[in-house]
Motif scaffolding. Structure first.
Motif, PDB file in Angstrom:
ATOM      1  N   LEU A 133       5.862   5.786  14.370  1.00  0.00           N
ATOM      2  CA  LEU A 133       6.653   5.208  13.277  1.00  0.00           C
ATOM      3  C   LEU A 133       5.800   5.083  12.016  1.00  0.00           C
ATOM      4  O   LEU A 133       6.251   5.405  10.907  1.00  0.00           O
ATOM      5  CB  LEU A 133       7.201   3.830  13.690  1.00  0.00           C
ATOM      6  N   GLN A 134       4.574   4.649  12.202  1.00  0.00           N
ATOM      7  CA  GLN A 134       3.665   4.511  11.054  1.00  0.00           C
ATOM      8  C   GLN A 134       3.454   5.872  10.378  1.00  0.00           C
ATOM      9  O   GLN A 134       3.541   5.994   9.150  1.00  0.00           O
ATOM     10  CB  GLN A 134       2.337   3.945  11.552  1.00  0.00           C
ATOM     11  N   GLU A 135       3.223   6.908  11.189  1.00  0.00           N
ATOM     12  CA  GLU A 135       3.020   8.244  10.622  1.00  0.00           C
ATOM     13  C   GLU A 135       4.263   8.706   9.868  1.00  0.00           C
ATOM     14  O   GLU A 135       4.176   9.287   8.791  1.00  0.00           O
ATOM     15  CB  GLU A 135       2.700   9.249  11.739  1.00  0.00           C
ATOM     16  N   TYR A 136       5.420   8.415  10.472  1.00  0.00           N
ATOM     17  CA  TYR A 136       6.675   8.839   9.853  1.00  0.00           C
ATOM     18  C   TYR A 136       6.884   8.138   8.510  1.00  0.00           C
ATOM     19  O   TYR A 136       7.206   8.772   7.499  1.00  0.00           O
ATOM     20  CB  TYR A 136       7.840   8.531  10.811  1.00  0.00           C
TER      21      TYR A 136
ATOM     22  N   LYS B 230       4.211   9.021   5.586  1.00  0.00           N
ATOM     23  CA  LYS B 230       3.888  10.412   5.251  1.00  0.00           C
ATOM     24  C   LYS B 230       3.936  10.650   3.746  1.00  0.00           C
ATOM     25  O   LYS B 230       3.279  11.550   3.239  1.00  0.00           O
ATOM     26  CB  LYS B 230       4.801  11.384   6.000  1.00  0.00           C
ATOM     27  N   ASP B 231       4.706   9.836   3.023  1.00  0.00           N
ATOM     28  CA  ASP B 231       4.752   9.984   1.564  1.00  0.00           C
ATOM     29  C   ASP B 231       4.039   8.846   0.829  1.00  0.00           C
ATOM     30  O   ASP B 231       4.271   8.626  -0.353  1.00  0.00           O
ATOM     31  CB  ASP B 231       6.210  10.067   1.082  1.00  0.00           C
ATOM     32  N   GLY B 232       3.200   8.099   1.530  1.00  0.00           N
ATOM     33  CA  GLY B 232       2.465   7.017   0.863  1.00  0.00           C
ATOM     34  C   GLY B 232       2.483   5.740   1.684  1.00  0.00           C
ATOM     35  O   GLY B 232       3.159   5.651   2.709  1.00  0.00           O
ATOM     36  N   GLU B 233       1.742   4.768   1.229  1.00  0.00           N
ATOM     37  CA  GLU B 233       1.614   3.517   1.967  1.00  0.00           C
ATOM     38  C   GLU B 233       2.929   2.731   1.978  1.00  0.00           C
ATOM     39  O   GLU B 233       3.617   2.645   0.958  1.00  0.00           O
ATOM     40  CB  GLU B 233       0.534   2.630   1.319  1.00  0.00           C
TER      41      GLU B 233
END
Lengths: 234, 234
Positions: free
Chosen positions: A167-170, A173-176
């Motif tokens: 979930l974190q990677e998902y 993926k476009d920023g924090e």
């Protein structure tokens, strides 16, 4: 026609050179583009998607069968399902920059179709269908050796993979993005305690989960959030 | 070990000769037999079934793609689904006499598993997985040229053969759905009667159709529903 910089990119990044560029064109032509340019008599990429879907299914199945000789069928099937799915295929499409080159109708372009996960999934399948037709299955295997197999070997699709990390990677993926898990309730007797947790991103609740400890409940909440994203992308 | 008369039968009927008979054995070994003979350390056919499923999916998809150049993706998908399914694969297993040679545990034998359609489907897939591993995909294609392709060419799986069945298969692919046909009107003189029917799934109208009898009107309504799904799948 497919842009010449894409043809160069395929050659340089993946060593792929199509014999018949018209079939590559077809893979990168969305039905909305065909409909808006009926005078051109183009074909959309849907038939190639039909074929590519089956080519990828076998290529991934064959890899799993040979590389996991001790995994029972049920686990192989679950692993294959984790690979051959919208979230994965759309990510591969983006990684290969396919999203930049698909020809869309204006209406679909304005509706944001270029980022739509199911469109990107279809595109990944259509590309592989075109590659199979143009150069045979070995070329698809070689493409997957660059694009998919290293990710399998790295454990990215393991059935018991960590959903919180996924979930974190998902989400990032476009920023924090600030992701937080909160304990909502704790109930039941000591030997059968039940924990309920939700997960939020930038304050918005994405999913809730239940488990016999906080960690399990957090994993369930992360999985619920991931599944919601899969659905909303469809 | 697989019976020698089966080895002869494979050679005589299909021109197939396995290099590695142990893999043919594996394809014809049900998990119930493995469980009842644990001292033998056998493998059951489930991993081969996993592989064979994907091999058959591609082999059939490739055939349909090349032989029906004008069929849109939706119709190809429906035709593939009509071929790659329990009813068809179990019939192929019986036609090839596979049901006579699978090794079953006594409990399953007594429970009639040898005639169970899902077991026969799995067996057909496992055989093709074994054939693929032992001799490569070309051998699977040649086997399908004898076993499946002539039936496709003869129209046995045509999507528009029976629209009501096709609609039912489409709607129930992820579980049971209540499908119902209702007579909306009946009009015209006795020699030119006209019937109008709609079809609903879980109460929602999917399509309407007109015909010179109720049966024809129902087929037309089912086709209208299928075509609506084809459009919305794009």
């Amino acid at each position: 026609m497919v842009a010449s910089e894409f043809v160069s990119e395929l050659r340089n990044r993946y060593g792929i050179e199509f014999h018949d560029l018209s079939i590559l064109d077809e893979a990168f032509t969305h039905s909305s583009y065909v409909n808006e340019h009926q005078e051109l008599g183009l074909k959309d990429n849907e038939r190639l998607e039909f074929l590519g879907d089956a080519v990828l299914e076998l290529t991934v199945s064959d890899y799993l069968y040979r590389h996991y000789p001790d995994l029972p069928e049920g686990k192989l099937t679950r692993m294959r399902a984790a690979i051959v799915q919208t979230r994965s295929f759309s990510a591969f499409s983006k990684e290969a920059h396919f999203d930049q080159y698909i020809r869309l109708g204006k209406g679909e372009e304005n509706a944001g179709a270029r980022k739509r996960k199911t469109l990107l999934e279809d595109l990944f399948e259509a590309f592989n269908g075109a590659l199979y037709l143009d150069q045979g299955r070995q070329s698809v295997i070689e493409f997957c050796e660059k694009m998919i197999f290293p990710k399998i070997a790295a454990g990215q699709f393991d059935a018991n993979r960590d959903h919180k990390t996924a979930l974190q990677e998902y989400l990032q993926k476009d920023g924090e993005v600030e992701i937080a898990y909160h304990l909502l309730s704790e109930s039941g007797p000591a030997h059968a305690r039940q924990f309920e947790v939700d997960v939020t991103a930038a304050g918005t609740v994405l999913g809730t989960g239940v488990g016999k400890n906080k960690k399990a409940a957090e994993q369930a909440a992360a999985l619920a959030a991931l599944e919601k994203f899969d659905d909303s992308d469809k």
